[in-house]
Design an enzyme around this catalytic site. Structure first.
Site, PDB file in Angstrom:
ATOM      1  N   LYS A 156       0.840  -1.207   0.000  1.00 45.28           N
ATOM      2  CA  LYS A 156       0.000   0.000   0.000  1.00 45.28           C
ATOM      3  C   LYS A 156       0.878   1.261   0.000  1.00 45.28           C
ATOM      4  O   LYS A 156       2.091   1.177   0.285  1.00 45.28           O
ATOM      5  CB  LYS A 156      -0.922  -0.009   1.225  1.00 45.28           C
ATOM      6  CG  LYS A 156      -0.170   0.008   2.553  1.00 45.28           C
ATOM      7  CD  LYS A 156      -1.099  -0.221   3.733  1.00 45.28           C
ATOM      8  CE  LYS A 156      -0.320  -0.274   5.032  1.00 45.28           C
ATOM      9  NZ  LYS A 156      -1.172  -0.643   6.179  1.00 45.28           N
ATOM     10  N   HIS A 200      -6.012  -6.822  13.378  1.00 44.12           N
ATOM     11  CA  HIS A 200      -4.805  -5.991  13.301  1.00 44.12           C
ATOM     12  C   HIS A 200      -4.320  -5.651  14.706  1.00 44.12           C
ATOM     13  O   HIS A 200      -5.118  -5.305  15.577  1.00 44.12           O
ATOM     14  CB  HIS A 200      -5.101  -4.724  12.514  1.00 44.12           C
ATOM     15  CG  HIS A 200      -3.866  -3.962  12.114  1.00 44.12           C
ATOM     16  ND1 HIS A 200      -2.818  -4.543  11.431  1.00 44.12           N
ATOM     17  CD2 HIS A 200      -3.513  -2.673  12.308  1.00 44.12           C
ATOM     18  CE1 HIS A 200      -1.871  -3.633  11.215  1.00 44.12           C
ATOM     19  NE2 HIS A 200      -2.260  -2.494  11.743  1.00 44.12           N
ATOM     20  N   ARG A 248     -10.756   0.218  15.021  1.00 44.86           N
ATOM     21  CA  ARG A 248     -10.794   0.802  13.694  1.00 44.86           C
ATOM     22  C   ARG A 248     -11.865   0.024  12.951  1.00 44.86           C
ATOM     23  O   ARG A 248     -12.933  -0.196  13.505  1.00 44.86           O
ATOM     24  CB  ARG A 248      -9.381   0.681  13.071  1.00 44.86           C
ATOM     25  CG  ARG A 248      -9.094   1.623  11.954  1.00 44.86           C
ATOM     26  CD  ARG A 248      -7.598   1.701  11.623  1.00 44.86           C
ATOM     27  NE  ARG A 248      -7.040   0.436  11.153  1.00 44.86           N
ATOM     28  CZ  ARG A 248      -5.779   0.276  10.757  1.00 44.86           C
ATOM     29  NH1 ARG A 248      -4.937   1.293  10.801  1.00 44.86           N
ATOM     30  NH2 ARG A 248      -5.327  -0.888  10.337  1.00 44.86           N
ATOM     31  N   ASP A 265      11.355  23.294  -2.501  1.00 46.24           N
ATOM     32  CA  ASP A 265      12.114  22.614  -3.551  1.00 46.24           C
ATOM     33  C   ASP A 265      13.611  22.519  -3.274  1.00 46.24           C
ATOM     34  O   ASP A 265      14.349  21.968  -4.078  1.00 46.24           O
ATOM     35  CB  ASP A 265      11.938  23.358  -4.887  1.00 46.24           C
ATOM     36  CG  ASP A 265      10.509  23.794  -5.097  1.00 46.24           C
ATOM     37  OD1 ASP A 265       9.649  22.897  -5.098  1.00 46.24           O
ATOM     38  OD2 ASP A 265      10.249  25.012  -5.231  1.00 46.24           O
ATOM     39  N   ARG A 273       1.707 -10.483   7.578  1.00 53.36           N
ATOM     40  CA  ARG A 273       1.499  -9.320   6.705  1.00 53.36           C
ATOM     41  C   ARG A 273       2.575  -8.250   6.920  1.00 53.36           C
ATOM     42  O   ARG A 273       2.293  -7.167   7.433  1.00 53.36           O
ATOM     43  CB  ARG A 273       0.117  -8.694   6.984  1.00 53.36           C
ATOM     44  CG  ARG A 273      -1.069  -9.634   6.863  1.00 53.36           C
ATOM     45  CD  ARG A 273      -2.374  -8.851   6.905  1.00 53.36           C
ATOM     46  NE  ARG A 273      -2.487  -8.007   8.078  1.00 53.36           N
ATOM     47  CZ  ARG A 273      -3.138  -8.329   9.205  1.00 53.36           C
ATOM     48  NH1 ARG A 273      -3.781  -9.483   9.290  1.00 53.36           N
ATOM     49  NH2 ARG A 273      -3.171  -7.488  10.211  1.00 53.36           N
ATOM     50  N   CYS A 297      12.869  24.483   2.356  1.00 53.90           N
ATOM     51  CA  CYS A 297      11.916  25.130   1.444  1.00 53.90           C
ATOM     52  C   CYS A 297      11.148  24.065   0.662  1.00 53.90           C
ATOM     53  O   CYS A 297      11.370  22.870   0.844  1.00 53.90           O
ATOM     54  CB  CYS A 297      12.653  26.052   0.475  1.00 53.90           C
ATOM     55  SG  CYS A 297      13.861  27.147   1.246  1.00 53.90           S
ATOM     56  N   TYR A 357      14.135  31.072   4.670  1.00 50.88           N
ATOM     57  CA  TYR A 357      12.920  31.757   5.122  1.00 50.88           C
ATOM     58  C   TYR A 357      12.915  31.982   6.634  1.00 50.88           C
ATOM     59  O   TYR A 357      13.316  31.102   7.397  1.00 50.88           O
ATOM     60  CB  TYR A 357      11.682  30.900   4.805  1.00 50.88           C
ATOM     61  CG  TYR A 357      11.302  30.840   3.351  1.00 50.88           C
ATOM     62  CD1 TYR A 357      10.930  31.990   2.652  1.00 50.88           C
ATOM     63  CD2 TYR A 357      11.277  29.614   2.687  1.00 50.88           C
ATOM     64  CE1 TYR A 357      10.559  31.907   1.313  1.00 50.88           C
ATOM     65  CE2 TYR A 357      10.902  29.524   1.360  1.00 50.88           C
ATOM     66  CZ  TYR A 357      10.540  30.679   0.668  1.00 50.88           C
ATOM     67  OH  TYR A 357      10.163  30.588  -0.640  1.00 50.88           O
TER      68      TYR A 357
HETATM   69  C1  LIG Z   1      -0.306  -1.528   6.892  1.00 50.79           C
HETATM   70  C2  LIG Z   1      -0.799  -2.824   7.419  1.00 50.79           C
HETATM   71  C3  LIG Z   1       0.101  -3.879   7.688  1.00 50.79           C
HETATM   72  C4  LIG Z   1       1.596  -3.726   7.620  1.00 50.79           C
HETATM   73  O1  LIG Z   1       2.051  -3.060   8.760  1.00 50.79           O
HETATM   74  P1  LIG Z   1       3.622  -2.903   9.077  1.00 50.79           P
HETATM   75  O2  LIG Z   1       3.667  -2.367  10.445  1.00 50.79           O
HETATM   76  O3  LIG Z   1       4.155  -1.980   8.056  1.00 50.79           O
HETATM   77  O4  LIG Z   1       4.207  -4.280   8.945  1.00 50.79           O
HETATM   78  C5  LIG Z   1      -0.434  -5.096   8.065  1.00 50.79           C
HETATM   79  N1  LIG Z   1      -1.773  -5.264   8.201  1.00 50.79           N
HETATM   80  C6  LIG Z   1      -2.651  -4.266   7.971  1.00 50.79           C
HETATM   81  C7  LIG Z   1      -4.108  -4.508   8.155  1.00 50.79           C
HETATM   82  C8  LIG Z   1      -2.195  -3.015   7.595  1.00 50.79           C
HETATM   83  O5  LIG Z   1      -3.071  -2.028   7.392  1.00 50.79           O
END
Ligand SMILES: *Cc1c(COP(=O)(O)O)cnc(C)c1O
Length: 390
Positions: A39, A166, A137, A315, A222, A313, A266
């Protein structure tokens, strides 16, 4: 594989061999299939090239946040199973099914929406149930998931491929939260066994879970940040050896002597007490190099470490090299290595007051990406078109 050469001297260099190394070490550590999380433009490393490479390495599954990311992967010819991790909107469901994207089903209502879309298309949807074990969530609370699970098991238009949750605190090896979340998750999974249904893939561990909590590895893991060779937190234990895959480099575009007490950039927030040499680097917050690094960041030039001075800045930004020498076009390393010196994404994050996730995903598409290593022969042909829908 290599993207077309860009003239911009500022670039991200991704070492695909380091991705291979990390995937392989994660695999041997967990001993179960891996869902490579790509992602947010593969954490800034480039969505399609990274996914093609992981596919060539035989990754079992890919994970993205949004359906648009999944569609982009299918349009690039990726055939590996893809789970979209985010919450879904009813009108998008057909797009998932047509592009063969696996759906996160996070409520009974959403299950019904998926069933309706699948039935209308005459094609089964592949789903993973999302159980909330403490993140608050998306997902159905583990303590009230029974009827949700029953409905999914009974569904004729959904193929129940996975069930997942998660972890909220897996970065911290000492947090008691992870064990509690695991227990709640396994309890929800047990309900499937009690119904006499086959157990779908149970997956729970993100990078923190992979590193610190072997019990959470279950049937699939994951990894996101760890796959890219970065630890999720300064407190993380490096139980898996990984190498950072991303470097961010630029070149000196200007050199000048700045007189004592003449402020730089700046807001005139920084000045040297003595005459000094200042070089300008052509990258800024408009590329995702955080403004929070104003007078706090560091870079490597000629294998020396020098401070960012004054405000970053949009750029460009300035670096004080004191009485040393630097020339236009000298390489400047913002993240990565230069002759034995190193600036990690973790260190940049710490100086910017954030986490490495935000640093990496913030590096945007104004910066060209270059790929080293890998085996382009294994990558599938690009431009494979997904089935048309309607
Ligand atoms: C982003 C995400 C992960 C990966 O998390 P990391 O901490 O980068 O390993 C795994 N599971 C879900 C549901 C996520 O949204």
């Amino acid at each position: 594989m290599t993207t077309p050469a860009s003239q911009r001297p500022t670039r991200i260099v991704v070492d695909l061999d380091h991705l291979t190394f990390n995937l392989s070490n994660i695999r041997s550590h967990v001993g179960v299939p891996v869902m490579g999380i790509v992602k947010a433009n593969a954490y800034g490393h480039g969505l399609v090239p990274v996914a093609l490479h992981l596919q060539a390495q035989g990754v079992e599954q890919l994970g993205v946040a949004f359906v648009e990311e999944g569609v982009a992967l299918r349009q690039a010819g990726i055939t590996t199973p893809i789970l979209v991790l985010g919450g879904i909107f009813g009108p998008q469901v057909a797009q998932f099914i047509v592009h063969d994207l696996e759906i996160t089903v996070s409520s009974l209502d959403k299950l019904r929406q998926v069933e309706a879309a699948a039935q209308a298309l005459g094609r089964k949807a592949v789903i993973h149930l999302k159980i909330d074990t403490g993140m608050e969530r998306i997902g159905v609370h583990s303590y009230s998931a029974k009827s949700f699970i029953e409905a999914a098991v009974a569904s004729t238009w959904c193929e129940l491929k996975g069930i997942y949750s998660h972890l909220a605190c897996a970065d911290d090896p000492n947090s008691p939260m992870t064990a509690e979340q695991l227990e709640r998750f396994l309890e929800a999974c047990e309900h499937i066994s009690r119904l006499g249904a086959p157990m779908p893939l149970r997956h729970l561990a993100n990078s923190g879970g992979i590193l610190h909590f072997p019990q959470t590895h279950l049937d699939m893991v994951r990894p996101g940040i760890l796959l890219y060779g970065v630890l999720p937190d300064p407190a993380s234990q490096p139980t898996v050896t990984v190498k950072p895959a991303l470097s961010l480099v630029s070149q000196v575009v200007y050199f000048k002597v700045v007189k004592a007490n003449n402020p730089v950039s700046y807001g005139a927030t920084w000045a040297s007490a003595t005459d000094t040499r200042v070089v300008t680097i052509p990258i800024g917050y408009g590329d995702g190099y955080p403004r929070a690094l104003s007078s706090r960041g560091e870079v490597l030039i000629r294998s020396q470490r020098y401070p960012v001075v004054g405000r970053v800045c949009m750029d460009q930004f300035m670096v004080d090299i004191g009485l040393d020498s630097a020339w236009n076009e000298d390489e400047v390393v913002l993240i990565g290595e230069q002759e034995g010196q190193r600036i990690s994404a973790e260190a940049v994050a710490e100086r910017a007051g954030t986490i490495p996730y935000e640093i990496l995903t913030g590096l945007n598409d104004r910066i060209p990406r270059e790929y080293r290593g890998g085996s382009p022969a294994l990558a599938p042909a690009r431009g494979t078109t997904p089935p048309a829908w309607g």
